[in-house]
Design an enzyme around this catalytic site. Structure first.
Site, PDB file in Angstrom:
ATOM      1  N   ARG A 174       0.813  -1.221   0.000  1.00  0.00           N
ATOM      2  CA  ARG A 174       0.000   0.000   0.000  1.00  0.00           C
ATOM      3  C   ARG A 174       0.846   1.270   0.000  1.00  0.00           C
ATOM      4  O   ARG A 174       0.576   2.207  -0.709  1.00  0.00           O
ATOM      5  CB  ARG A 174      -0.930  -0.006   1.219  1.00  0.00           C
ATOM      6  N   ILE A 229       1.547 -17.821   1.390  1.00  0.00           N
ATOM      7  CA  ILE A 229       1.752 -18.242   2.785  1.00  0.00           C
ATOM      8  C   ILE A 229       0.989 -17.301   3.728  1.00  0.00           C
ATOM      9  O   ILE A 229       1.227 -17.300   4.933  1.00  0.00           O
ATOM     10  CB  ILE A 229       3.250 -18.277   3.184  1.00  0.00           C
ATOM     11  N   ARG A 231      -2.992 -15.656   3.584  1.00  0.00           N
ATOM     12  CA  ARG A 231      -4.355 -16.106   3.836  1.00  0.00           C
ATOM     13  C   ARG A 231      -5.001 -16.457   2.499  1.00  0.00           C
ATOM     14  O   ARG A 231      -4.790 -15.751   1.509  1.00  0.00           O
ATOM     15  CB  ARG A 231      -5.190 -14.995   4.496  1.00  0.00           C
ATOM     16  N   GLU A 260     -10.369 -23.305   4.922  1.00  0.00           N
ATOM     17  CA  GLU A 260      -9.602 -24.389   5.550  1.00  0.00           C
ATOM     18  C   GLU A 260     -10.472 -25.163   6.530  1.00  0.00           C
ATOM     19  O   GLU A 260     -11.302 -24.563   7.205  1.00  0.00           O
ATOM     20  CB  GLU A 260      -8.387 -23.789   6.269  1.00  0.00           C
ATOM     21  N   HIS A 278      -1.485 -25.267   6.060  1.00  0.00           N
ATOM     22  CA  HIS A 278      -1.304 -24.076   6.907  1.00  0.00           C
ATOM     23  C   HIS A 278      -0.271 -24.356   8.012  1.00  0.00           C
ATOM     24  O   HIS A 278      -0.604 -24.350   9.201  1.00  0.00           O
ATOM     25  CB  HIS A 278      -2.642 -23.638   7.515  1.00  0.00           C
TER      26      HIS A 278
HETATM   27  C1  8YV Z   1      -1.785 -19.534  12.850  1.00  0.00           C
HETATM   28  C2  8YV Z   1      -1.102 -17.869  11.297  1.00  0.00           C
HETATM   29  O1  8YV Z   1      -1.994 -18.644  13.855  1.00  0.00           O
HETATM   30  O2  8YV Z   1       0.190 -16.384  12.572  1.00  0.00           O
HETATM   31  C3  8YV Z   1      -0.734 -16.526  11.788  1.00  0.00           C
HETATM   32  O3  8YV Z   1      -1.378 -15.564  11.350  1.00  0.00           O
HETATM   33  O4  8YV Z   1      -1.782 -18.015  10.353  1.00  0.00           O
HETATM   34  C4  8YV Z   1      -0.629 -19.058  12.000  1.00  0.00           C
HETATM   35  O5  8YV Z   1       0.528 -18.889  12.704  1.00  0.00           O
HETATM   36  C5  8YV Z   1      -1.561 -20.865  13.380  1.00  0.00           C
HETATM   37  O6  8YV Z   1      -1.782 -21.729  12.346  1.00  0.00           O
HETATM   38  C6  8YV Z   1      -2.460 -21.206  14.537  1.00  0.00           C
HETATM   39  O7  8YV Z   1      -3.694 -21.605  14.137  1.00  0.00           O
END
Ligand code: 8YV
Length: 314
Positions: A174, A229, A231, A260, A278
């Site tokens: 951004r 890696i 969302r 998921e 994940h």
């Molecule tokens: C999850 C994550 O929190 O930090 C993040 O944003 O996506 C991961 O570290 C982890 O999978 C716990 O559910």
């Protein structure tokens, strides 16, 4: 009286023991009758323990009149209604930094696995196909350009690793960053058309939902790769699946998905795709550090000290 915490997930045994010592935790995720548990504890709960990808919305928080803190296990807080928290003065903490190296390592792992077809090669050997001839050639990393969407802590850690593999770095985010030498594309579509690999490393949440849309995917070269890696919500998943199935992009390394643990079925049949469940932060060391940071934030809050890693509302 121990402070009462509504837990939407558990922690590891070491931190669960610490929690049990100082707090009364109520595991909503394990409750047989969630409604009954909520009715029972809602009036006393002062914290929620959650993960970024779980839902902690206004409907839930509205039922907790004494809520002071939402403590997130994870760096992402996209599952938390942040506007609601800000409006009600509810503090939010997350677990940044401790997971940066692991997530960046997985990003590079997926990059190498996808471009060099390591997983397909493994299947090839196991199936006995080597006896019939060599595996088709793959793609070199060195000399290629990685375009990073989201140059935060994790994006920068990925950039440093990719440079060590001989890749050039460009990025889109951004806002410009004065201390960063890598070229920034103000336009994501333009960057997608210029790179050999698009690395998705920005936060999830409403601001980035569907950012990698049909047009961005359409701009990518047929020989370029995609790694996510961050969302699943950042990418238009049906459009991505179409592009992969039709071979309009060369392949993808995906650790995160829109719904998921459900993964679009067509991906399972594609040799060009590497799928992981994940696991960016999923090492013993990092999950221990994340869980400890959750407990340390709770402890700081209830001792009246500043949170160690507060979420800074915009
Ligand atoms: C999850 C994550 O929190 O930090 C993040 O944003 O996506 C991961 O570290 C982890 O999978 C716990 O559910």
């Amino acid at each position: 009286m121990k402070p009462e915490i509504l837990m939407l997930r558990g922690l590891l045994p070491r931190q669960t023991a610490q929690l049990d010592e100082r707090y009364a935790g109520h595991r909503l995720d394990l409750a047989e009758d969630r409604e009954a548990m909520l009715r029972e504890v809602a009036g006393r709960v002062t914290s929620i323990l959650t993960s970024g990808e779980l839902t902690c919305d206004a409907a839930l928080m509205d039922r907790l009149p004494k809520l002071e803190l939402v403590a997130c296990f994870g760096v992402g807080v996209d599952g938390v209604d942040l506007d609601y928290c800000k409006a009600r003065g509810i503090a939010v903490s997350n677990t940044p930094d401790v997971l940066t190296d692991d997530v960046a390592d997985l990003a590079m792992g997926l990059t190498i696995a996808t471009m060099r077809r390591i997983v397909a090669a493994d299947r090839f050997v196991r199936a006995g196909a080597w006896q019939n001839g060599p595996l088709p050639l793959s793609t070199r990393l060195a000399g290629k350009t990685m375009g990073i969407l989201g140059l935060g802590r994790i994006g920068k850690a990925i950039a440093r690793r990719a440079e060590a593999h001989g890749m050039s770095i460009v990025w889109h985010g951004r806002s410009a960053q004065s201390d960063v030498a890598w070229h920034r594309y103000p336009d994501l579509e333009e960057m997608a058309g210029a790179v050999d690999l698009l690395m998705v490393a920005c936060p999830g949440g409403p601001a980035t939902r569907g950012l990698v849309n049909r047009a961005v995917l359409g701009a990518m070269k047929p020989k370029s790769f995609l790694v996510n890696i961050s969302r699943g919500s950042v990418i238009d998943e049906p459009a991505m699946v179409e592009a992969l199935v039709e071979g309009r992009i060369a392949g993808a390394g995906l650790d995160v998905f829109a719904d998921e643990p459900n993964v679009p079925a067509p991906l399972n049949d594609l040799e060009t795709v590497v799928l992981t469940p994940h696991i960016g932060s999923a090492t013993e060391e990092t999950r221990d550090a994340m869980a400890q940071l959750v407990v340390d934030n709770l402890d700081a809050h209830y001792a009246g000290r500043p949170l160690l890693t507060p979420w800074r509302f915009a």
